[in-house]
Scaffold this motif. Structure first.
Motif, PDB file in Angstrom:
ATOM      1  N   TRP A 101     -13.405 -17.759  10.195  1.00 44.27           N
ATOM      2  CA  TRP A 101     -12.827 -18.760  11.096  1.00 44.27           C
ATOM      3  C   TRP A 101     -11.774 -18.118  12.001  1.00 44.27           C
ATOM      4  N   ASP A 102     -11.752 -18.543  13.238  1.00 40.41           N
ATOM      5  CA  ASP A 102     -10.687 -18.189  14.175  1.00 40.41           C
ATOM      6  C   ASP A 102      -9.842 -19.437  14.380  1.00 40.41           C
ATOM      7  N   ARG A 138     -12.765 -22.162  14.988  1.00 45.06           N
ATOM      8  CA  ARG A 138     -14.072 -21.752  15.496  1.00 45.06           C
ATOM      9  C   ARG A 138     -14.648 -20.704  14.537  1.00 45.06           C
ATOM     10  N   ARG A 139     -15.974 -20.810  14.283  1.00 43.57           N
ATOM     11  CA  ARG A 139     -16.637 -19.796  13.451  1.00 43.57           C
ATOM     12  C   ARG A 139     -16.574 -18.457  14.168  1.00 43.57           C
ATOM     13  N   SER A 140     -16.416 -17.396  13.398  1.00 39.76           N
ATOM     14  CA  SER A 140     -16.464 -16.063  13.998  1.00 39.76           C
ATOM     15  C   SER A 140     -17.449 -15.199  13.210  1.00 39.76           C
ATOM     16  N   GLN A 161     -17.050  -9.454  14.486  1.00 44.70           N
ATOM     17  CA  GLN A 161     -15.830  -9.764  15.236  1.00 44.70           C
ATOM     18  C   GLN A 161     -14.616  -9.710  14.300  1.00 44.70           C
ATOM     19  N   ARG A 162     -14.809 -10.152  13.049  1.00 45.93           N
ATOM     20  CA  ARG A 162     -13.691 -10.175  12.105  1.00 45.93           C
ATOM     21  C   ARG A 162     -13.293  -8.775  11.654  1.00 45.93           C
TER      22      ARG A 162
END
Length: 107
Positions: free
Chosen positions: A21-22, A30-32, A36-37
């Motif tokens: 999550w962001d 927002r899902r990430s 990206q994480r």
């Protein structure tokens, strides 16, 4: 996906998909995606996020067991191969390794 609140079941579903999550602020999330994480993290930290079976997925067998002591490599062999080991060879192994092999092959 933007959500105003997160539930335990939604968090579990997102984690099962390897997503995170962001925090967008003001209570929105927002899902990430995993890539990206982990961007910018050292390889050790990236690998620590995955269970062992996923860490070695795609590696050839010799790389999966690289660095293991010889008796631990034996335990990575299939049961059929372990059954073929002679009793005299098994007697040369540590009691712990012998017990693990015997428990797997039933002798």
């Amino acid at each position: 996906m933007l959500v105003p609140t997160r539930s335990r079941s939604l968090d579990a579903d997102v984690a099962d998909l390897g997503l995170g999550w962001d925090d967008l602020g003001d209570g929105y999330w927002r899902r990430s995606p995993p890539e990206q994480r982990v961007a910018g993290l050292p390889p050790e930290q990236v690998l620590s996020a995955f269970p062992p079976e996923q860490r070695v997925a795609g590696l050839p067998p010799e790389q999966r067991v690289a660095g293991l002591p010889p008796e631990q490599v034996l335990l990575a062999l299939p049961d059929d191969v372990l059954r073929a080991l002679s009793d005299s060879y098994l007697d040369t192994l540590s009691a712990e390794t012998r017990a693990a092999i015997r428990a797997r092959v039933g002798r």
